[in-house]
Design a protein around this motif. Structure first.
Motif, PDB file in Angstrom:
ATOM      1  N   PHE A 276       0.867  -1.183   0.000  1.00 43.50           N
ATOM      2  CA  PHE A 276       0.000   0.000   0.000  1.00 43.50           C
ATOM      3  C   PHE A 276       0.899   1.226   0.000  1.00 43.50           C
ATOM      4  N   SER A 278       0.370   5.169  -0.938  1.00 43.34           N
ATOM      5  CA  SER A 278      -0.729   6.113  -1.186  1.00 43.34           C
ATOM      6  C   SER A 278      -0.670   6.714  -2.580  1.00 43.34           C
ATOM      7  N   GLN A 281      -1.665   4.261  -5.129  1.00 50.29           N
ATOM      8  CA  GLN A 281      -3.104   3.979  -5.038  1.00 50.29           C
ATOM      9  C   GLN A 281      -3.965   5.191  -5.380  1.00 50.29           C
ATOM     10  N   SER A 335      -7.735   4.216  -1.446  1.00 53.14           N
ATOM     11  CA  SER A 335      -7.365   3.948  -2.825  1.00 53.14           C
ATOM     12  C   SER A 335      -8.418   4.541  -3.748  1.00 53.14           C
ATOM     13  N   ILE A 340      -9.819  -1.323  -7.040  1.00 52.04           N
ATOM     14  CA  ILE A 340      -9.066  -1.544  -5.795  1.00 52.04           C
ATOM     15  C   ILE A 340      -9.602  -0.558  -4.772  1.00 52.04           C
ATOM     16  N   ASN A 343      -8.628   1.383   2.352  1.00 52.42           N
ATOM     17  CA  ASN A 343      -7.412   2.055   2.805  1.00 52.42           C
ATOM     18  C   ASN A 343      -6.551   1.142   3.668  1.00 52.42           C
ATOM     19  N   TYR A 349      -8.149  -6.656  -1.229  1.00 55.75           N
ATOM     20  CA  TYR A 349      -7.172  -5.712  -1.768  1.00 55.75           C
ATOM     21  C   TYR A 349      -6.033  -6.458  -2.452  1.00 55.75           C
ATOM     22  N   GLN A 353      -5.411  -6.011  -6.468  1.00 56.40           N
ATOM     23  CA  GLN A 353      -4.318  -5.137  -6.895  1.00 56.40           C
ATOM     24  C   GLN A 353      -3.519  -5.697  -8.074  1.00 56.40           C
TER      25      GLN A 353
END
Length: 473
Positions: A276, A278, A281, A335, A340, A343, A349, A353
């Motif tokens: 992850f 940010s 995403q 996201s 997707i 968070n 997820y 992804q």
């Protein structure tokens, strides 16, 4: 995430030597950390840190001899004709933490300088005592720490993460150094740049790297599960579980997979992970200088390892992230990539992804959350490091990766750094004075390691496979 290259000075490159040298006394810097039961109710632990063996001087173990076993990126052919003989002939010495390696511990704070003299970066482990690493059990727990990344620019990675290392560092008849000298490292890349693995040298098949005066790769690699709680600089940040064995597994050649092999996915570990980031995403204004999480100032990072039954005996099914800065609790960014959602890192997820980003689903293929559950249940060692990237110039963290990819294609852009940035020779010259500081490490049950206003708390509904509701910040 991709590569953790151990780059150190010519005279201080080494790894898991069988013998212990006496030229420099080994004194582990003290570092306090806390275990909590509720916000404001925490107990201090008198821990220590130890420098990884790959940064240390390794020399002849003969009495009165200090001939290097390893110089530049090559082994001494006389002392090290093969793996077993080399381990018997070579000694691993103590470290001058601050003077040589730029590692300074003060109270509950650990500062890692990037370039100190001829040494570059460092990798360190949290210790329970002078002979053993601290083993952390994080199922149904949260991990919190403060970090200062304000001096880390493009191409640098201040990484704090967990790996499935043995508490004693693999101490044995053929490894007399053990955790006291930082031995036993492994991760999801099955690194083959380690000089010693499993009590033997890694000299057989050793090939010096063409772009590094200090590193090379041997036949063997050291594989295990890895939980990247934090990989970041001032531009981008990611947290990433990597599936793999719950203890050290030694691999051979290209069958290892990972960064150091021609077939990245050939081994038993997950080299890519379920990350992850940010920026990747879709939220390009969440993390960075002057942004929601302002990287010009210190902030707190909270990571929660949630289980399907709300106990430490359950199965990991979600990893949540929060930040605290200037007294405000900041939920992780959502996201915005179609297909997707959310968070946090959870099963949906991690399945969605790679499909959306057209990536190899290596996390799921290598065991996914079941593998991470096994690793966290067995206990993992905390790593605190600072490094630059000879394999990919850290583009996977803070730029477009691959560099020739179209940044408008979902998953390619990971940060605002130029695709020409991150070249180690440039980074080591222009950012020699860079550093990262980790402090206020706390571990405890969910919502115990920091104080949050009641209005900021929420209750998560039952996720897939979660039979009960539970309060989570």
């Amino acid at each position: 995430m991709y590569s953790k290259i151990a780059l150190a000075s010519v005279l201080f490159q080494a790894a898991r030597g069988q013998q212990v040298g006496t030229n420099t006394p080994e004194t582990h810097p003290a570092l306090t950390w806390e275990t909590c039961t509720a916000p404001g109710s925490c107990t201090s632990n008198n821990g220590k840190v130890v420098l990884d063996s790959n940064w240390r001087w390794v020399h002849s173990a003969a009495a009165g001899s200090y001939t290097n076993c390893y110089t530049g990126n090559t082994w001494d052919a006389t002392l090290c004709p093969d793996d077993v003989t080399c381990a018997a002939n070579c000694a691993l010495d103590g470290a001058d933490y601050t003077g040589t390696y730029g590692v300074t511990a003060t109270g509950n704070s650990l500062k890692l300088n990037f370039v100190t003299g001829t040494n570059v970066g460092s990798r360190n482990y949290l210790m329970k005592d002078d002979s053993n690493y601290e083993i952390l059990y994080m199922l149904n727990q949260e991990f919190t720490f403060d970090v200062d990344v304000s001096n880390l620019g493009c191409g640098l990675n201040g990484a704090l993460y967990l790996v499935s290392m043995a508490a004693d560092g693999g101490l044995s008849a053929t490894n007399k150094a053990g955790a006291a000298y930082g031995t036993g490292y492994c991760d999801s890349q099955c690194p083959r740049d380690l000089k010693f693995i499993g009590g033997k040298a890694n000299v057989e098949g050793w090939t010096p790297e063409s772009n590094s005066a200090n590193s090379g790769t041997g036949n063997n690699g050291a594989c295990c599960a890895e939980m990247d709680i934090w990989e970041a600089n001032s531009i981008s940040a990611a947290y990433t579980p990597h599936a793999g064995p719950a203890s050290l597994t030694i691999c051979d050649g290209d069958a290892c997979g990972g960064t150091y092999s021609s077939n990245r996915y050939a081994g038993d570990t997950d080299p890519d992970g379920c990350d992850f980031n940010s920026y990747r995403q879709g939220d390009t204004t969440f993390y960075g200088p002057g942004m929601t999480v302002d990287t010009t100032k210190v902030f707190t990072v909270v990571t929660q390892f949630l289980t399907d039954d709300g106990t430490a005996d359950g199965n990991l099914n979600e990893i949540k992230r929060f930040y605290v800065q200037d007294g405000t609790v900041i939920p992780n960014s959502e996201s915005t990539i179609p297909g997707i959602t959310g968070n946090s890192v959870n099963t949906d997820y991690c399945q969605n992804q790679p499909t959306v980003f057209n990536d190899t689903p290596s996390f799921e293929n290598k065991g996914g959350f079941a593998s991470m559950t096994a690793g966290l249940k067995a206990g993992m060692v905390l790593v605190l490091s600072l490094w630059d990237d000879y394999a990919d110039s850290m583009l996977w963290l803070d730029s477009d990766d691959p560099a020739t990819g179209d940044p408008t294609v979902p998953g390619i852009a990971r940060g605002t750094c130029a695709t020409t940035s991150g070249v180690p020779s440039d980074v080591e010259s222009s950012q020699a004075s860079a550093y990262v500081t980790y402090s206020n490490i706390k571990v405890g049950p969910i919502n115990s390691t920091f104080a949050a206003p009641a209005t900021k708390r929420s209750v998560l509904g039952a996720a897939a496979g979660r039979p009960q509701r539970r309060a989570v910040l």
